[in-house]
Design a protein around this motif. Structure first.
Motif, PDB file in Angstrom:
ATOM      1  N   ASP A  39       0.868  -1.255   0.070  1.00  0.00           N
ATOM      2  CA  ASP A  39      -0.090  -0.100  -0.172  1.00  0.00           C
ATOM      3  C   ASP A  39       0.790   1.372   0.155  1.00  0.00           C
ATOM      4  O   ASP A  39       0.164   2.422   0.211  1.00  0.00           O
ATOM      5  CB  ASP A  39      -0.964  -0.093   1.219  1.00  0.00           C
ATOM      6  N   LYS A  40       2.214   1.070  -0.310  1.00  0.00           N
ATOM      7  CA  LYS A  40       3.069   2.608  -0.322  1.00  0.00           C
ATOM      8  C   LYS A  40       2.629   3.017  -1.453  1.00  0.00           C
ATOM      9  O   LYS A  40       2.172   2.734  -2.695  1.00  0.00           O
ATOM     10  CB  LYS A  40       4.548   2.144  -0.510  1.00  0.00           C
ATOM     11  N   GLY A  41       2.638   4.671  -1.347  1.00  0.00           N
ATOM     12  CA  GLY A  41       2.497   5.525  -2.106  1.00  0.00           C
ATOM     13  C   GLY A  41       3.215   6.701  -2.260  1.00  0.00           C
ATOM     14  O   GLY A  41       4.098   6.750  -1.106  1.00  0.00           O
ATOM     15  N   ILE A  42       3.017   7.801  -3.167  1.00  0.00           N
ATOM     16  CA  ILE A  42       3.902   8.887  -2.789  1.00  0.00           C
ATOM     17  C   ILE A  42       3.068   9.850  -1.961  1.00  0.00           C
ATOM     18  O   ILE A  42       1.852  10.215  -2.393  1.00  0.00           O
ATOM     19  CB  ILE A  42       4.352   9.685  -4.272  1.00  0.00           C
ATOM     20  N   GLN A  43       3.718  10.502  -0.883  1.00  0.00           N
ATOM     21  CA  GLN A  43       2.790  11.080   0.157  1.00  0.00           C
ATOM     22  C   GLN A  43       3.625  12.685   0.357  1.00  0.00           C
ATOM     23  O   GLN A  43       4.793  12.557   0.281  1.00  0.00           O
ATOM     24  CB  GLN A  43       2.715  10.338   1.456  1.00  0.00           C
ATOM     25  N   THR A  44       2.661  13.661   0.369  1.00  0.00           N
ATOM     26  CA  THR A  44       3.428  14.877   0.867  1.00  0.00           C
ATOM     27  C   THR A  44       3.868  14.732   2.279  1.00  0.00           C
ATOM     28  O   THR A  44       3.228  14.081   2.920  1.00  0.00           O
ATOM     29  CB  THR A  44       2.229  15.905   0.651  1.00  0.00           C
ATOM     30  N   SER A  45       4.907  15.407   2.521  1.00  0.00           N
ATOM     31  CA  SER A  45       5.321  15.202   4.060  1.00  0.00           C
ATOM     32  C   SER A  45       5.394  16.536   4.836  1.00  0.00           C
ATOM     33  O   SER A  45       5.564  16.331   6.110  1.00  0.00           O
ATOM     34  CB  SER A  45       6.832  14.778   3.921  1.00  0.00           C
ATOM     35  N   GLN A  46       5.056  17.522   4.260  1.00  0.00           N
ATOM     36  CA  GLN A  46       4.886  18.863   5.223  1.00  0.00           C
ATOM     37  C   GLN A  46       3.433  19.424   4.968  1.00  0.00           C
ATOM     38  O   GLN A  46       2.837  19.510   3.903  1.00  0.00           O
ATOM     39  CB  GLN A  46       5.933  19.681   4.600  1.00  0.00           C
ATOM     40  N   ASP A  47       3.014  20.020   6.060  1.00  0.00           N
ATOM     41  CA  ASP A  47       1.572  20.655   5.976  1.00  0.00           C
ATOM     42  C   ASP A  47       1.596  22.045   5.279  1.00  0.00           C
ATOM     43  O   ASP A  47       2.903  22.641   5.588  1.00  0.00           O
ATOM     44  CB  ASP A  47       0.950  20.656   7.329  1.00  0.00           C
ATOM     45  N   ALA A  48       0.760  22.594   4.794  1.00  0.00           N
ATOM     46  CA  ALA A  48       0.449  23.967   4.251  1.00  0.00           C
ATOM     47  C   ALA A  48       1.787  24.347   3.360  1.00  0.00           C
ATOM     48  O   ALA A  48       2.553  25.222   3.372  1.00  0.00           O
ATOM     49  CB  ALA A  48       0.888  24.920   5.531  1.00  0.00           C
TER      50      ALA A  48
END
Length: 106
Positions: A32-41
């Motif tokens: 279930d790995k995918g590319i994710q954003t790592s920082q808010d805003a």
């Protein structure tokens, strides 16, 4: 590695960085790995090229899956299909595109 296929824009020095992860909830930690954003805003800019094709006389289907895990009031995720002339490392919000769709959570 996903970083060989995907190019992060360097147009602005304050774009957020992407990571590969299954996130906070998943069925299988590896599958279930995918590319994710790592920082808010933050704004993000990531692109990948694909082989030229024609859908003449055929339906074109473009889809993506989003799993929002942040507790935010406003944000979104969009997909844009750019012309082949796109400079991936200089991609930004005003770059020419052919198709755009996505979700706004405002």
């Amino acid at each position: 590695a996903w970083t060989r296929r995907w190019v992060e824009s360097k147009h602005k020095p304050d774009y957020g960085r992407f990571v590969l992860t299954a996130g906070k909830f998943y069925g299988d930690a590896e599958k279930d790995k995918g590319i994710q954003t790592s920082q808010d805003a933050r704004f993000y800019a990531l692109s990948s090229r694909f082989e030229p094709f024609s859908n003449r006389d055929k339906t074109l289907v473009v889809q993506f899956t989003v799993k929002h895990e942040q507790n935010i009031d406003c944000g979104g995720g969009y997909v844009k299909l750019f012309p082949a002339s796109l400079s991936q490392e200089d991609m930004h919000g005003d770059s020419e595109y052919n198709i755009m769709f996505g979700l706004c959570l405002c």
